[in-house]
Design an enzyme around this catalytic site. Sequence first.
Site, PDB file in Angstrom:
ATOM      1  N   GLU A  37      -2.857  -5.481  -9.633  1.00 18.06           N
ATOM      2  CA  GLU A  37      -1.822  -4.514  -9.019  1.00 18.06           C
ATOM      3  C   GLU A  37      -1.877  -3.120  -9.908  1.00 18.06           C
ATOM      4  O   GLU A  37      -1.511  -3.313 -11.069  1.00 18.06           O
ATOM      5  CB  GLU A  37      -0.550  -5.152  -8.897  1.00 18.06           C
ATOM      6  N   THR A  39      -4.039  -1.494 -10.494  1.00 16.97           N
ATOM      7  CA  THR A  39      -5.259  -1.185 -11.213  1.00 16.97           C
ATOM      8  C   THR A  39      -6.377  -0.390 -10.352  1.00 16.97           C
ATOM      9  O   THR A  39      -7.220   0.435 -11.245  1.00 16.97           O
ATOM     10  CB  THR A  39      -6.107  -2.397 -11.561  1.00 16.97           C
ATOM     11  N   GLY A 126       6.509  -0.661   6.413  1.00 13.07           N
ATOM     12  CA  GLY A 126       7.160  -0.573   5.072  1.00 13.07           C
ATOM     13  C   GLY A 126       7.221  -1.881   4.233  1.00 13.07           C
ATOM     14  O   GLY A 126       8.099  -2.033   3.299  1.00 13.07           O
ATOM     15  N   ASP A 176      -6.565  -0.660  -0.640  1.00 16.61           N
ATOM     16  CA  ASP A 176      -6.006  -0.854   0.899  1.00 16.61           C
ATOM     17  C   ASP A 176      -7.146  -0.594   1.940  1.00 16.61           C
ATOM     18  O   ASP A 176      -7.302  -1.262   2.742  1.00 16.61           O
ATOM     19  CB  ASP A 176      -4.537  -0.078   1.146  1.00 16.61           C
TER      20      ASP A 176
HETATM   21  C1  GLA Z   1      -0.414   0.570  -2.955  1.00 11.94           C
HETATM   22  C2  GLA Z   1      -1.500   1.667  -2.964  1.00 11.94           C
HETATM   23  C3  GLA Z   1      -2.833   0.844  -3.566  1.00 11.94           C
HETATM   24  C4  GLA Z   1      -2.443   0.245  -4.938  1.00 11.94           C
HETATM   25  C5  GLA Z   1      -1.139  -0.520  -4.719  1.00 11.94           C
HETATM   26  C6  GLA Z   1      -0.837  -1.199  -6.117  1.00 11.94           C
HETATM   27  O1  GLA Z   1      -0.455  -0.335  -1.951  1.00 11.94           O
HETATM   28  O2  GLA Z   1      -1.859   2.193  -1.739  1.00 11.94           O
HETATM   29  O3  GLA Z   1      -3.809   2.076  -3.680  1.00 11.94           O
HETATM   30  O4  GLA Z   1      -2.448   1.478  -5.984  1.00 11.94           O
HETATM   31  O5  GLA Z   1      -0.101   0.299  -4.430  1.00 11.94           O
HETATM   32  O6  GLA Z   1      -1.798  -2.091  -6.685  1.00 11.94           O
END
Ligand code: GLA
Length: 390
Positions: A37, A39, A126, A176
């Site tokens: 996370e 990263t 959300g 994501d």
């Molecule tokens: C959100 C962002 C991702 C990532 C996460 C944390 O989901 O969209 O790119 O940085 O937070 O890991």
Amino acid sequence: MDSAYASLRQRFEKTFGQSDGRIHIIRAPGRVNLIGEHTDYNDGFVLPMAIEPEVRIACRARGDGMMRIASTAFDGQIVQLSLQQKITRGEPTWSNYMRGVAAEMIAAGIPLVGMDALYDNTLPVGGGLSSSAAIEVGTAHALLALSGETVDATRIALLCQKAEHEYARVPCGIMDQTAVASGRAEHAMLLDCRSLAKQFVPLDPQDLRVVIVNSMVHHELSGGEYAQRRQQCEQGVAYFRKLNPSISALRDVTLQQVWDAEGKLPPVVFKRCRHVVSEITRTTEAAYKLTHQFYEEVGELMIQSHQSLRNDYEVSVPELDFLVEQAITIKGVYGARMTGGGFGGCIVSLVQPRAVDAMIEQLTHAYNEQFGKKPAAYVTTATAGAGVLE
Ligand code: GLA
């Protein structure tokens, strides 16, 4: 065909009318991150998978270069824009994801035809399960399918990330959109966010369930906290680069170098760096352990990840801490942690199949007692990435 898709098709015709044009159905899953996370924007590793809750789009080509979009969540609203004119941000806010994707595809030189599209979302908005990335990647697939164009999944993810930066104003990393675009059924994805190379790690549904529990605390990444974390990481990189010019991201820094910087970096920046650098190692280790089915050890790494996100990165909230603390006391739960950007949203846990029902019951009860609200739980297998169903 699934009845949910059949009824979406009917709703599409009610919204946009009937015609001879073929209606396509697109599916774009959400994602959950098992570990890794904060990263991705540090050129590190992440271990997400695509999940069953999804965005579905019914769409049909238009010959006049117009794009008309509607959503089952906003009955009666149809947003209309021209693909032949400069696409700007606008109202309603939800339309910015679609506007952004169309604009970035056009800017990349991909010829697009017009489209009518109806969106339906089974992901919590959300909730930290990437409903926005699913909308973006789904939109790209819809426009490509109608225009008869193909673009590889990595490029789709990059275009969608750009749309999110510029039209939704969230400075997100690449995790994501990649998980949504390139997920593989029954596998988690170890993604190298520097090279964008992917390794798929099997997740055997006989052995494991992935249980996601939504704290129902709405998270908001366009707020300043996410951008601030990114800046703090950059401050860290600037310090380490002075020591070694070949360092271009926290990915290049060792844990020893972080410890050596204690007292030299501002304390907050030190903590942020310690999280990112240790989390990158935990992620590659977890992928290795998962491959070898050392589930207890994967669970342990998840728990460490949560502690690091709570104490060093400071992106957790009491509701997420509570859910994790409760979950890991339950028999058959290997590990749990907050997942996604933080400040609300969900926890993810790895659970033995036979422990799932008891776990959900116990967590729901305890959470309700403590916070006076019911969490939503999703038990999911890893699914394939976005694509055209029909
Ligand atoms: C959100 C962002 C991702 C990532 C996460 C944390 O989901 O969209 O790119 O940085 O937070 O890991």
